[in-house]
Motif scaffolding. Structure first.
Motif, PDB file in Angstrom:
ATOM      1  N   PHE A 165       0.771  51.294  26.976  1.00  0.00           N
ATOM      2  CA  PHE A 165       0.791  51.706  25.579  1.00  0.00           C
ATOM      3  C   PHE A 165       1.338  50.619  24.669  1.00  0.00           C
ATOM      4  O   PHE A 165       1.314  50.769  23.442  1.00  0.00           O
ATOM      5  N   SER A 166       1.829  49.555  25.256  1.00  0.00           N
ATOM      6  CA  SER A 166       2.270  48.417  24.435  1.00  0.00           C
ATOM      7  C   SER A 166       1.103  47.832  23.643  1.00  0.00           C
ATOM      8  O   SER A 166       1.311  47.204  22.604  1.00  0.00           O
ATOM      9  N   VAL A 167      -0.140  48.056  24.103  1.00  0.00           N
ATOM     10  CA  VAL A 167      -1.308  47.514  23.385  1.00  0.00           C
ATOM     11  C   VAL A 167      -1.508  48.196  22.039  1.00  0.00           C
ATOM     12  O   VAL A 167      -2.174  47.640  21.158  1.00  0.00           O
ATOM     13  N   ILE A 168      -0.955  49.406  21.858  1.00  0.00           N
ATOM     14  CA  ILE A 168      -1.042  50.062  20.557  1.00  0.00           C
ATOM     15  C   ILE A 168       0.347  50.156  19.908  1.00  0.00           C
ATOM     16  O   ILE A 168       0.584  50.979  19.029  1.00  0.00           O
ATOM     17  N   ALA A 169       1.249  49.295  20.388  1.00  0.00           N
ATOM     18  CA  ALA A 169       2.579  49.129  19.784  1.00  0.00           C
ATOM     19  C   ALA A 169       3.446  50.379  19.858  1.00  0.00           C
ATOM     20  O   ALA A 169       4.240  50.663  18.956  1.00  0.00           O
ATOM     21  N   VAL A 170       3.315  51.145  20.957  1.00  0.00           N
ATOM     22  CA  VAL A 170       4.242  52.260  21.190  1.00  0.00           C
ATOM     23  C   VAL A 170       5.552  51.674  21.693  1.00  0.00           C
ATOM     24  O   VAL A 170       5.555  50.817  22.577  1.00  0.00           O
ATOM     25  N   GLY A 171       6.675  52.160  21.174  1.00  0.00           N
ATOM     26  CA  GLY A 171       7.967  51.570  21.523  1.00  0.00           C
ATOM     27  C   GLY A 171       8.496  51.997  22.860  1.00  0.00           C
ATOM     28  O   GLY A 171       9.645  52.451  22.964  1.00  0.00           O
ATOM     29  N   GLU A 172       7.679  51.859  23.915  1.00  0.00           N
ATOM     30  CA  GLU A 172       8.145  52.207  25.260  1.00  0.00           C
ATOM     31  C   GLU A 172       8.891  51.022  25.870  1.00  0.00           C
ATOM     32  O   GLU A 172       9.128  50.013  25.204  1.00  0.00           O
ATOM     33  N   LEU A 173       9.223  51.136  27.138  1.00  0.00           N
ATOM     34  CA  LEU A 173      10.118  50.178  27.778  1.00  0.00           C
ATOM     35  C   LEU A 173       9.602  48.739  27.729  1.00  0.00           C
ATOM     36  O   LEU A 173      10.311  47.826  27.297  1.00  0.00           O
ATOM     37  N   LEU A 174       8.383  48.514  28.186  1.00  0.00           N
ATOM     38  CA  LEU A 174       7.852  47.150  28.211  1.00  0.00           C
ATOM     39  C   LEU A 174       7.710  46.577  26.808  1.00  0.00           C
ATOM     40  O   LEU A 174       8.032  45.409  26.568  1.00  0.00           O
ATOM     41  N   TYR A 175       7.240  47.390  25.877  1.00  0.00           N
ATOM     42  CA  TYR A 175       7.049  46.913  24.511  1.00  0.00           C
ATOM     43  C   TYR A 175       8.368  46.454  23.895  1.00  0.00           C
ATOM     44  O   TYR A 175       8.427  45.417  23.225  1.00  0.00           O
ATOM     45  N   MET A 176       9.444  47.212  24.131  1.00  0.00           N
ATOM     46  CA  MET A 176      10.738  46.824  23.572  1.00  0.00           C
ATOM     47  C   MET A 176      11.238  45.538  24.207  1.00  0.00           C
ATOM     48  O   MET A 176      11.877  44.712  23.540  1.00  0.00           O
ATOM     49  N   GLY A 177      10.940  45.350  25.495  1.00  0.00           N
ATOM     50  CA  GLY A 177      11.285  44.087  26.133  1.00  0.00           C
ATOM     51  C   GLY A 177      10.521  42.927  25.516  1.00  0.00           C
ATOM     52  O   GLY A 177      11.078  41.842  25.288  1.00  0.00           O
ATOM     53  N   GLN A 178       9.245  43.148  25.238  1.00  0.00           N
ATOM     54  CA  GLN A 178       8.432  42.113  24.598  1.00  0.00           C
ATOM     55  C   GLN A 178       8.952  41.785  23.200  1.00  0.00           C
ATOM     56  O   GLN A 178       8.956  40.610  22.801  1.00  0.00           O
ATOM     57  N   GLN A 179       9.359  42.815  22.476  1.00  0.00           N
ATOM     58  CA  GLN A 179       9.906  42.589  21.139  1.00  0.00           C
ATOM     59  C   GLN A 179      11.167  41.735  21.195  1.00  0.00           C
ATOM     60  O   GLN A 179      11.385  40.869  20.345  1.00  0.00           O
ATOM     61  N   TYR A 180      11.974  41.981  22.221  1.00  0.00           N
ATOM     62  CA  TYR A 180      13.229  41.225  22.332  1.00  0.00           C
ATOM     63  C   TYR A 180      12.957  39.760  22.638  1.00  0.00           C
ATOM     64  O   TYR A 180      13.468  38.868  21.946  1.00  0.00           O
ATOM     65  N   TYR A 181      12.148  39.490  23.673  1.00  0.00           N
ATOM     66  CA  TYR A 181      11.959  38.083  24.011  1.00  0.00           C
ATOM     67  C   TYR A 181      11.023  37.376  23.031  1.00  0.00           C
ATOM     68  O   TYR A 181      10.977  36.147  22.993  1.00  0.00           O
ATOM     69  N   GLY A 182      10.311  38.141  22.195  1.00  0.00           N
ATOM     70  CA  GLY A 182       9.489  37.512  21.162  1.00  0.00           C
ATOM     71  C   GLY A 182      10.322  36.852  20.081  1.00  0.00           C
ATOM     72  O   GLY A 182       9.873  35.913  19.436  1.00  0.00           O
TER      73      GLY A 182
END
Length: 218
Positions: A165-182
Motif C-alpha cells: 500500500f506504500s504505492v498509494i501513500a498509505v502510512g503503513e509500516l514500510l511507507y513510514m520507513g521510506q519517509q524517514y530515510y527519504g
C-alpha cells in the motif's frame, strides 16, 4: 559514526510505530471482512446450485489469479475513474485486503469442509437434523479446527501484503520507513527496524499458532 547509526535506530521508531498501528488496523479489519467473504464464497463453492457455484468460482479465481498490487491500483485509481468519485486510501486498502484474503479464505473453508468425512453428514441427517443444522452443529465445528493453521498463515500473508500500500501513500509500516530515510538518508537503519518490527509480529504469531494446533490436536 556508531553514535549516529544508533541515534537513527532510536529516532526512526516513532515513525515506524505509527505505521505499525495502521498496518495492524488494515490487516485486522481487512481479515474480518475477508473471513465473512471467504465463508460465503467458500460455501458457495460447495453449493449444488450452478449459479451460486459459478459466481463463487469467478470471484475466487479472479482474485487469486491477479496480483494484489494490480487489485490495489484498480480499486484506488480504476474504480474512481469508472464510478466518478474518489475512494480514500485507507478504505481502498481495507477493500483490497478484504477481497484478496476472502478469495484465499474461501478455498480454506471449502477444503476444510471437504475434509470432513461424509459419514458425519449422514449421521446428522439420520438423527433428524436438517442439512443446515448438520452443517452448523456437526460439520462446521470440526472444519473450523482444521482452518486454524491456514487462517493463521493468511494473517501473516495479509500483514506483509500491507507493505504494497506504500504505492498509494498509505502510512503503513514500510511507507513510514521510506519517509524517514527519504529525509535522513539512513536507509540501512530504517529498513532494518522495519524488518525487525515485521518479525516481531509474524514470529510470535507463528509460534502461538503452533501451540494452538497442538492444543486442539489439529
Amino acid at each position: 559514526m556508531e553514535a549516529i547509526m544508533e541515534s537513527h535506530y532510536i529516532r526512526v521508531l516513532p515513525f515506524l510505530f505509527e505505521g505499525l498501528v495502521w498496518t495492524l488496523i488494515i490487516t485486522g479489519v481487512g481479515l474480518f471482512f475477508g473471513f465473512i467473504l471467504g465463508a460465503i464464497f467458500g460455501m458457495g463453492r460447495l453449493s449444488k446450485n450452478k449459479l451460486v457455484y459459478g459466481i463463487s468460482s469467478i470471484y475466487v479465481e479472479a482474485l487469486r489469479g491477479t496480483p494484489i498490487l494490480a487489485q490495489i491500483l484498480f480499486i484506488y485509481f480504476g474504480l474512481p475513474d469508472l464510478l466518478g468519485f474518489n475512494i480514500d486510501k485507507i478504505s481502498a486498502s481495507i477493500i483490497a485486503i478484504s477481497l484478496n484474503a476472502g478469495a484465499y479464505i474461501a478455498e480454506i473453508v471449502r477444503g476444510a469442509v471437504y475434509s470432513i468425512d461424509k459419514g458425519q453428514s449422514e449421521a446428522g441427517r439420520s438423527i433428524g437434523l436438517t442439512r443446515s443444522q448438520t452443517m452448523r452443529y456437526i460439520i462446521w465445528p470440526q472444519a473450523f479446527k482444521r482452518m486454524i493453521p491456514p487462517l493463521g498463515n493468511q494473517f501473516v500473508i495479509s500483514l506483509k501484503d500491507t507493505s504494497l500500500f506504500s504505492v498509494i501513500a498509505v502510512g503503513e509500516l514500510l511507507y513510514m520507513g521510506q519517509q524517514y530515510y527519504g529525509t535522513t538518508f539512513a536507509a540501512f537503519e530504517a529498513l532494518t527496524m522495519v524488518c525487525l518490527l515485521y518479525l516481531a509480529i509474524t514470529v510470535p504469531t507463528a509460534l502461538y499458532l503452533r501451540k494452538v494446533e497442538r492444543r486442539l490436536d489439529v
